[in-house]
Each structure stands twice: as C-alpha cells, then as structure tokens.
Design a protein around this motif. Structure first.
Motif, PDB file in Angstrom:
ATOM      1  N   ILE A  94     -10.879  81.445  30.797  1.00 41.31           N
ATOM      2  CA  ILE A  94     -10.957  82.268  29.594  1.00 41.31           C
ATOM      3  C   ILE A  94     -10.912  83.724  30.063  1.00 41.31           C
ATOM      4  O   ILE A  94     -11.701  84.125  30.923  1.00 41.31           O
ATOM      5  N   HIS A  95      -9.989  84.466  29.485  1.00 44.60           N
ATOM      6  CA  HIS A  95      -9.786  85.850  29.929  1.00 44.60           C
ATOM      7  C   HIS A  95     -10.586  86.820  29.059  1.00 44.60           C
ATOM      8  O   HIS A  95     -10.361  86.897  27.868  1.00 44.60           O
ATOM      9  N   PHE A  96     -11.497  87.507  29.683  1.00 48.49           N
ATOM     10  CA  PHE A  96     -12.262  88.528  28.974  1.00 48.49           C
ATOM     11  C   PHE A  96     -11.800  89.914  29.464  1.00 48.49           C
ATOM     12  O   PHE A  96     -12.606  90.766  29.805  1.00 48.49           O
ATOM     13  N   SER A  97     -10.478  90.085  29.482  1.00 46.86           N
ATOM     14  CA  SER A  97      -9.916  91.309  30.082  1.00 46.86           C
ATOM     15  C   SER A  97     -10.457  92.577  29.428  1.00 46.86           C
ATOM     16  O   SER A  97     -10.731  93.573  30.095  1.00 46.86           O
ATOM     17  N   THR A  98     -10.637  92.532  28.099  1.00 49.41           N
ATOM     18  CA  THR A  98     -11.079  93.737  27.387  1.00 49.41           C
ATOM     19  C   THR A  98     -12.417  94.239  27.914  1.00 49.41           C
ATOM     20  O   THR A  98     -12.657  95.433  28.002  1.00 49.41           O
ATOM     21  N   TRP A  99     -13.298  93.267  28.224  1.00 48.65           N
ATOM     22  CA  TRP A  99     -14.626  93.662  28.705  1.00 48.65           C
ATOM     23  C   TRP A  99     -14.766  93.459  30.217  1.00 48.65           C
ATOM     24  O   TRP A  99     -15.861  93.507  30.760  1.00 48.65           O
ATOM     25  N   GLY A 100     -13.609  93.201  30.864  1.00 46.93           N
ATOM     26  CA  GLY A 100     -13.631  92.831  32.282  1.00 46.93           C
ATOM     27  C   GLY A 100     -14.365  93.820  33.160  1.00 46.93           C
ATOM     28  O   GLY A 100     -15.153  93.438  34.028  1.00 46.93           O
ATOM     29  N   GLU A 101     -14.106  95.115  32.927  1.00 45.80           N
ATOM     30  CA  GLU A 101     -14.702  96.135  33.784  1.00 45.80           C
ATOM     31  C   GLU A 101     -16.234  96.086  33.701  1.00 45.80           C
ATOM     32  O   GLU A 101     -16.932  96.180  34.700  1.00 45.80           O
ATOM     33  N   GLY A 102     -16.715  95.927  32.443  1.00 40.21           N
ATOM     34  CA  GLY A 102     -18.167  95.843  32.227  1.00 40.21           C
ATOM     35  C   GLY A 102     -18.753  94.641  32.931  1.00 40.21           C
ATOM     36  O   GLY A 102     -19.785  94.746  33.605  1.00 40.21           O
ATOM     37  N   PHE A 103     -18.086  93.491  32.816  1.00 42.63           N
ATOM     38  CA  PHE A 103     -18.581  92.275  33.479  1.00 42.63           C
ATOM     39  C   PHE A 103     -18.642  92.476  34.984  1.00 42.63           C
ATOM     40  O   PHE A 103     -19.595  92.106  35.645  1.00 42.63           O
ATOM     41  N   GLU A 104     -17.560  93.082  35.519  1.00 43.43           N
ATOM     42  CA  GLU A 104     -17.477  93.212  36.973  1.00 43.43           C
ATOM     43  C   GLU A 104     -18.499  94.193  37.542  1.00 43.43           C
ATOM     44  O   GLU A 104     -18.859  94.108  38.704  1.00 43.43           O
ATOM     45  N   GLU A 105     -18.957  95.110  36.692  1.00 42.45           N
ATOM     46  CA  GLU A 105     -20.042  95.992  37.134  1.00 42.45           C
ATOM     47  C   GLU A 105     -21.272  95.154  37.500  1.00 42.45           C
ATOM     48  O   GLU A 105     -22.080  95.525  38.332  1.00 42.45           O
ATOM     49  N   TRP A 106     -21.425  94.000  36.814  1.00 42.92           N
ATOM     50  CA  TRP A 106     -22.582  93.130  37.038  1.00 42.92           C
ATOM     51  C   TRP A 106     -22.271  91.958  37.958  1.00 42.92           C
ATOM     52  O   TRP A 106     -23.079  91.061  38.110  1.00 42.92           O
ATOM     53  N   GLY A 107     -21.081  91.966  38.502  1.00 47.28           N
ATOM     54  CA  GLY A 107     -20.737  90.913  39.451  1.00 47.28           C
ATOM     55  C   GLY A 107     -20.150  89.672  38.814  1.00 47.28           C
ATOM     56  O   GLY A 107     -20.041  88.632  39.451  1.00 47.28           O
ATOM     57  N   PHE A 108     -19.755  89.761  37.524  1.00 44.00           N
ATOM     58  CA  PHE A 108     -19.177  88.595  36.856  1.00 44.00           C
ATOM     59  C   PHE A 108     -17.677  88.793  36.711  1.00 44.00           C
ATOM     60  O   PHE A 108     -17.219  89.884  36.364  1.00 44.00           O
ATOM     61  N   ALA A 109     -16.934  87.711  36.911  1.00 43.57           N
ATOM     62  CA  ALA A 109     -15.483  87.802  36.824  1.00 43.57           C
ATOM     63  C   ALA A 109     -15.037  87.994  35.380  1.00 43.57           C
ATOM     64  O   ALA A 109     -15.694  87.541  34.459  1.00 43.57           O
ATOM     65  N   ALA A 110     -13.886  88.684  35.217  1.00 42.96           N
ATOM     66  CA  ALA A 110     -13.327  88.873  33.873  1.00 42.96           C
ATOM     67  C   ALA A 110     -12.646  87.600  33.392  1.00 42.96           C
ATOM     68  O   ALA A 110     -12.415  87.428  32.203  1.00 42.96           O
ATOM     69  N   VAL A 111     -12.323  86.710  34.316  1.00 45.81           N
ATOM     70  CA  VAL A 111     -11.769  85.408  33.946  1.00 45.81           C
ATOM     71  C   VAL A 111     -12.803  84.368  34.333  1.00 45.81           C
ATOM     72  O   VAL A 111     -13.196  84.271  35.493  1.00 45.81           O
ATOM     73  N   VAL A 112     -13.264  83.628  33.339  1.00 44.51           N
ATOM     74  CA  VAL A 112     -14.290  82.636  33.639  1.00 44.51           C
ATOM     75  C   VAL A 112     -13.703  81.239  33.474  1.00 44.51           C
ATOM     76  O   VAL A 112     -12.913  80.987  32.561  1.00 44.51           O
ATOM     77  N   TYR A 113     -14.083  80.369  34.381  1.00 46.96           N
ATOM     78  CA  TYR A 113     -13.641  78.971  34.331  1.00 46.96           C
ATOM     79  C   TYR A 113     -14.850  78.119  33.963  1.00 46.96           C
ATOM     80  O   TYR A 113     -15.697  77.849  34.816  1.00 46.96           O
ATOM     81  N   PRO A 114     -14.953  77.722  32.688  1.00 44.23           N
ATOM     82  CA  PRO A 114     -16.145  76.978  32.256  1.00 44.23           C
ATOM     83  C   PRO A 114     -16.329  75.685  33.043  1.00 44.23           C
ATOM     84  O   PRO A 114     -15.362  75.030  33.410  1.00 44.23           O
ATOM     85  N   VAL A 115     -17.571  75.352  33.277  1.00 43.98           N
ATOM     86  CA  VAL A 115     -17.917  74.149  34.049  1.00 43.98           C
ATOM     87  C   VAL A 115     -19.039  73.409  33.323  1.00 43.98           C
ATOM     88  O   VAL A 115     -19.963  74.045  32.812  1.00 43.98           O
TER      89      VAL A 115
END
Lengths: 228, 474
Positions: B413-434
C-alpha cells in the motif's frame, strides 16, 4: 388410579381494583386413561383451570396433586422439569417450532429428556404413523395445513409418554374435517396409550366424543357427567 | 438439538441476520486490514532497524556510548571477534570505526556519523548495499579508493541532489505519454538547475496549471531528479589530540532507507582509508555489530559476551532501537485494543438484533418453557444463536480480510503523500500488510467473547418471560 387430584382450588386475579375469581373452589379427580372435556362459556375459567393443572400457574388457594406430587411444593425450575416428564400440552395455535421438521418437533421433548437416538426415532415414527403423517416427517410446519400441524402437536404431546395431556381448545382453528380427524386420532391414542386427555373446548364435536364432560360457570363446577 | 435449533433460528429472518453478518464481516475486514498494516509496519521497522541500523547485538567500549571519543575503542576487539565468530547463534559480524564528522561541499554542510567499514564484510551484516538508489551510483568498492556513500537526505542537505530538465528528461517524459502541451511549457525550465525540491516545485507551479501539476508533477520531479555522483565532499574529524583533520572523498553512491533520521546521520567509507585520515596508525574499532540466526538469541548472546568481556558494553537491538522493541512488544496489546473497539461497536448491533428476535418469538419461547425446556437451555439457545450469527460474519470477514492482505502483501500500500512524514519516524512509505495465524486465533477468541457478552442481555430478557402470561394471550 387417580392421576390428578384437585382439592378446593381457587385462582383469584387481583390485578385490577375488583378481584376476579377465575377458578372458585374446584374439586375434581382424574383417573388414568380418561378422555375428559371441560366446557363452559367464555370467561368460565376453563383455560385457567388447565393452566393450574399443567403447573403453568399457581392456585391462590387449594392443592393440586399429580401422580402423588403436590405442585405447590415444587420450585419454579422443578415445575419445568415436572412438566417435561409428566405433562403433554396441545395448544390452540399448534405452537410447533417453525424451524424444525415434523419429526424434529415430535422428538424435541424426548431430546430434552435425553432419550437414546434409536428409541427416539422409533417412538417418533410410531407417533407420526399414528397421526397419519408418516409421509410428512421432514416437512416443516409452514408447509403443513392447520390440521396436520395440530396432529404433529398431539404426537409431540404424547412423545415422552406423559401422565396426561392437556389440550386447550385444540380444534378451535380447524375446519370440521380436520377437527374430526384430530379427535379420532386423539381418542385412538387415548385408548392405545392409556394416557389421560383433558380438553377445554367450545366445540360440540369434542364434547360429543368425550367420555366425561365437566361444565364450568364463573369458575365453579356446575356439572360433572361421566358417559358410558 | 439446541445447537441445531439455534443454527436454524438465525436463518429465520434472513435479511436481518444478513445485516448483522455483513456488519460483522466489514468490521472484521477493517480490523484485519488495520492490524495487517500495523503489523506490516512494525515488522518492516523491526527488520530495517536490525538489518540497516543496529543489528541484533553490538559491542562498544563502556564509555563510548556516553562520549564518542576517538580513543574509546572496543577492548580486545580482535580476540573478541574470534570468539564471536565461533558462536553457533552468530550469522555474521563486522568491526566498525564510528566518528562524528562534519561533511561539507561548496553549497552546504552537515554533521554525520562516519562509519569506517569493510565494505564486503558489511554486506553480511547490513543491507545498506541494497538500499543504494537505482541510478544513483553504487555501493562502496574496495578497488575504488576515496569513496563515500551518503544518504539521499545528506545529499539534499549538501545540495548534491538537484532537479534539472534536460533534453533526455523531456524525451523520457514524452515516452511516458506526457502531452506535448505540458512538454512545451517545460521548455522554459530546460537546463535550469534547481538545488532544492521546493524551488523546483515553485518553478513548476509557475509554468503548469494546478490540474496539470496534479497529473504530471510527480513524474516530472522523479525524472528531473539528478544526484551529483562523483562530486567531492570534505570531511572534518578530530584526531587523537582533538585537532581537526580533513580529508576529501568522492560520492560513489546515494542510499535511502526507510528511516530518515538514521539516513541523515550516517555515511560510510572504507575503514582503512578513514584510518589514514584520523590517525594513520591503523583501523580503530568503536563498534562490533553482530547479526544472529534468530532474533530470540539476542539476550543469550549478550549474556555470553558480557560474561566474557566485562570491560566492554554489550547491547541488544532492544536497547539500541527501543522504539522498534516497544512496538514489537506491545503489538498484541494494539491488536486487542483495535479489535476491541470494533467489537464494542458491533456488540450494540448484535444486541439490538437479538432483542428484536426475542420480542418476535416471545410466544414460541413461552411455549418452549411451558412444555419443559428449562431456563438454562433457553439461555444456551439464545447465546448459541448470537455466537453463530457473529461467527458466520467473523469467518467471512477473516477469509475476505486474509485474501485482501494476501493481495496487498504482494503489491504493497503506497502512502506516498505522507511518505516523508512516515520516514521521519522510521516507517516505510510503502507498507506490505502481514497477518499471522496467532492473530486469527486472537480475533476468533475476541469474536466469541463479544458474542457471549452481547448475548447475555437478550438471553436474560428471554429468561424473564413468563409462559403463562404469553400463552394467556392466545
């Protein structure tokens, strides 16, 4: 042998300002294998008396003893268990379980009594055959006529060989042909199974076939006629 | 018999039961998706924390983590690495030099931790080499001296990341079917160098309409992005005496992990070349990073090493990346809270439906009690109906949720719009649900518990019915 002993039973409803004496000092006995009708005009106390005999209601005064057990001594949960093992009910509106087939409705009481499957199946088939519905064992109530449903209800009431069967206006919703057929079946089963049948009824056909006719008026027994 | 009646009863009013079933199904799908995304993020964060940042276990000089001085090296590092290599739990290990440095170009400067590494050995422990951006240079190569690997974020700060619309970019956009009208508008920006994304965006805004920018802006920015690979950067560190020493390295490649904070603080050079800069006498070991075969062995390995080398500080990934450890430890609690909220909302719908059912069936229930069905059985029947009704929805929800997770687990799932914010916290902008089996077990238990709780009120209502009052209405 006395199956039911009713001694000076009163049932008074005082929910309104004026107390209503639905049953007023009734004393009656019923023996094994009786085929009795309780008749009387509307409001005479027929249904109330049946409910008292069936342990669905508690008398205000007096005692009802069934097969040696005084109903007043039983707790609510014991009364339910007592009804399960001793009394069969047939209601005016059939009251079958709509999601179950004829067979399942008949074996329901036996299941509650934990009968073994083989005995349950045999008894169910025997009763459905006796009420002429052996070809409808898998039919649900909605797929059967009123008469057929009431015959299933009779089979259900007899299933666990109760001490007696109480039938409240069993033919009230049936056409004359279905009513006659039902009465014939009940009389036959009364004879074959030696189970006491007590009806409350307005129906002259039922009264005509009854071996004993008890007439109530204003909650009192005004006549008790035994026919040969 | 009671089970059979209960099951059949839920299908008596199909449309009403289906409303509840669909509500439960949707609730469970939402729960599965939410948890799947969360779990995907936590697993990604845990994986990236271990494989990009801290490994499973690290060894430092006891004083080093408090005071990153040049001379605070791991004691008996060579002897220790010999022992570490013999542990069956260990998959790989590396020694690193780690120093705070100032990096600058003609256009910008920033402070980073410079890691002096053995590039090939580092590949056995970290995945930084896999994080080099395609088309943005290459990983460190021992045969190519004088190189430094910096992050995308550092490149941005040092203005080594630029945006330029060249003829090649225009031709590439044309092949992507960008309309000629747009390309003609971009002509005015051709060969103009923008050293920040902000400036480039402003320039695009001046040329393109908002709708055009929405449709083609991202593609234009991606194509125009250009890293100044092979550019020289100057590094300043303090030597043993505290005097600043400087050296020049060429940018060989740009990497990008999912953790911007790590990226902007980390650059990598060849350890031996780095040693020449700060000392010239040999490679210093400030850090030994150890990768294990099984994450569960981290505490065991730590204890063994701590016993063998009390003069050094041994830390596990939980101490080095406490955020990832916290999320991992509290994951089950997150599940319970999320699903609990969904179940609470569903419980009201279930209670309402079951109360309606009881109201409709008062005569039947009265009859059942009249003919000898005791209160316990009536209670069980209503409870089972509620449990069956809820379970049908839950099973459907779990199957559909699982299918969606399987699909999204492949595409992401691509969260490109908020990607930069996520990556500030160490989370990828593309998440692969598990989703794992234990989650389904948990959700099944929670569904059953919810159904049982939701059934208590309707079932108690049924118990309060008085058969005589119901039958009197005949």
């Amino acid at each position: 042998m006395k199956v039911i002993e009713i001694r000076d039973v009163h049932k008074i409803y005082d929910e309104t300002e004026v107390a209503v004496r639905a049953v007023d000092g009734v004393t009656l006995n019923f023996d094994e294998a009786e085929f009795a009708a309780i008749v009387g005009p509307s409001g005479s106390g027929k249904t109330t008396l049946l409910n008292l005999i069936g342990g669905l209601d508690i008398p205000t005064l007096g005692e009802i003893t069934i097969a040696g057990t005084n109903l007043r001594t039983l707790k609510s949960s014991e009364l339910i268990d007592f009804r399960l093992h001793n009394i069969g009910f047939v209601f005016q509106s059939y009251n079958l379980i709509p999601v179950l087939s004829a067979k399942e409705n008949v074996e329901f009481i036996m299941t509650l009594q934990k009968w073994p499957r083989k005995e349950r199946d045999d008894r169910t088939f025997e009763l459905l055959k006796a009420v002429g519905l052996e070809d409808r064992i898998n039919s649900r109530p909605a797929k059967m006529s009123g008469g057929q449903q009431q015959r299933v209800a009779v089979a259900r009431a007899l299933a666990s060989r109760p001490k007696f069967v109480l039938a409240d206006e069993p033919t009230a919703n049936l056409d004359s042909k279905s009513a006659s057929k039902l009465l014939e079946i009940m009389e036959k089963l009364n004879h074959e199974e030696k189970i006491t049948f007590i009806f409350s009824t307005h129906d002259a056909r039922v009264v005509k076939m009854a071996h004993r006719v008890i007439t109530l008026e204003d909650g009192k027994v005004v006549s008790d006629e035994v026919r040969e | 018999m009671i089970r059979s009646i209960s099951w059949k009863n839920i299908w008596r009013n199909k449309s009403r039961s289906l409303v509840v079933i669909v509500a439960v199904t949707l609730g469970i799908i939402c729960g599965v998706l939410l948890i799947g995304i969360m779990k995907g993020w936590v697993e990604q964060r845990l994986h990236d924390a271990i494989y990009n940042e801290v490994s499973h276990v690290q060894v430092h000089n006891k004083e080093y983590l408090k005071n990153n001085e040049l001379n605070l090296t791991v004691k008996n590092a060579d002897e220790l690495t010999g022992i570490i290599g013999s542990f069956p739990e260990v998959k790989g290990w590396v020694k690193r030099t780690k120093m705070i440095a100032m990096v600058n170009t003609s256009w910008g400067n920033t402070g980073v931790n410079i890691y002096g590494v053995d590039p090939e050995k580092e590949k056995q422990v970290t995945e930084i080499w896999k994080r080099v951006i395609p088309g943005a240079g290459e990983y460190l190569d021992e045969s190519k001296p004088g190189n430094i690997l910096i992050s995308d974020k550092t490149a941005e700060t040092l203005k080594l990341k630029q945006y330029i619309i060249t003829e090649k970019v225009l031709s590439s956009l044309r092949s992507e079917k960008v309309p000629d009208l747009i390309l003609s508008k971009l002509d005015t920006l051709k060969d103009v160098r923008f050293r920040s994304l902000k400036d480039f965006r402003e320039a695009l805004k001046g040329e393109l309409k908002m709708k055009e920018l929405d449709n083609y802006g991202k593609m234009i920015i991606d194509k125009a992005l250009d890293y100044r690979i092979r550019n020289k950067v100057q590094i300043t560190v303090s030597d043993e005496t505290g005097n600043p020493v400087q050296g020049t390295f060429r940018v060989c490649g740009i990497y990008k992990t999912t953790n911007t904070s790590f990226d902007q603080a980390s650059a990598f050079v060849n350890a031996e070349e780095f040693a020449e800069l700060y000392d010239g006498k040999g490679v210093l070991t400030h850090e030994i990073a150890i990768l294990l075969n099984d994450i569960e062995s981290a505490d065991l390995v730590k204890d063994k090493l701590a016993d063998m080398s009390p003069e050094n500080e041994v830390s596990t990934w939980k101490e080095l990346a406490p955020d990832a450890a916290l999320m991992n430890d509290y994951m089950v609690m997150y599940y319970v809270v999320f699903i609990g909220i969904i179940m609470l909302a569903l419980a009201f719908g279930i209670i309402n439906t079951m109360l309606m059912t009881i109201l409709e069936r008062t005569r039947e229930l009265g009859m059942l009690m009249a003919i000898g069905m005791n209160r316990r059985k009536v209670f069980s029947m209503i409870m089972l109906e509620t449990v069956f009704l809820t379970l049908v929805g839950a099973v459907a929800g779990m199957l559909l949720g699982w299918s969606i997770i399987e699909l999204l687990g492949k595409t992401g799932i691509h969260f490109s719009t908020w990607g930069e914010g996520f990556e500030e916290w160490g989370f990828a902008a593309v998440v692969y649900p598990v989703i794992t089996a234990d989650f389904f077990l948990l959700i099944t238990v929670m569904v059953i518990v919810t159904a049982i709780i939701a059934s208590i009120w309707p079932a108690r209502k049924a118990l309060k019915l008085n058969p005589i009052e119901i039958l009197r209405t005949e």
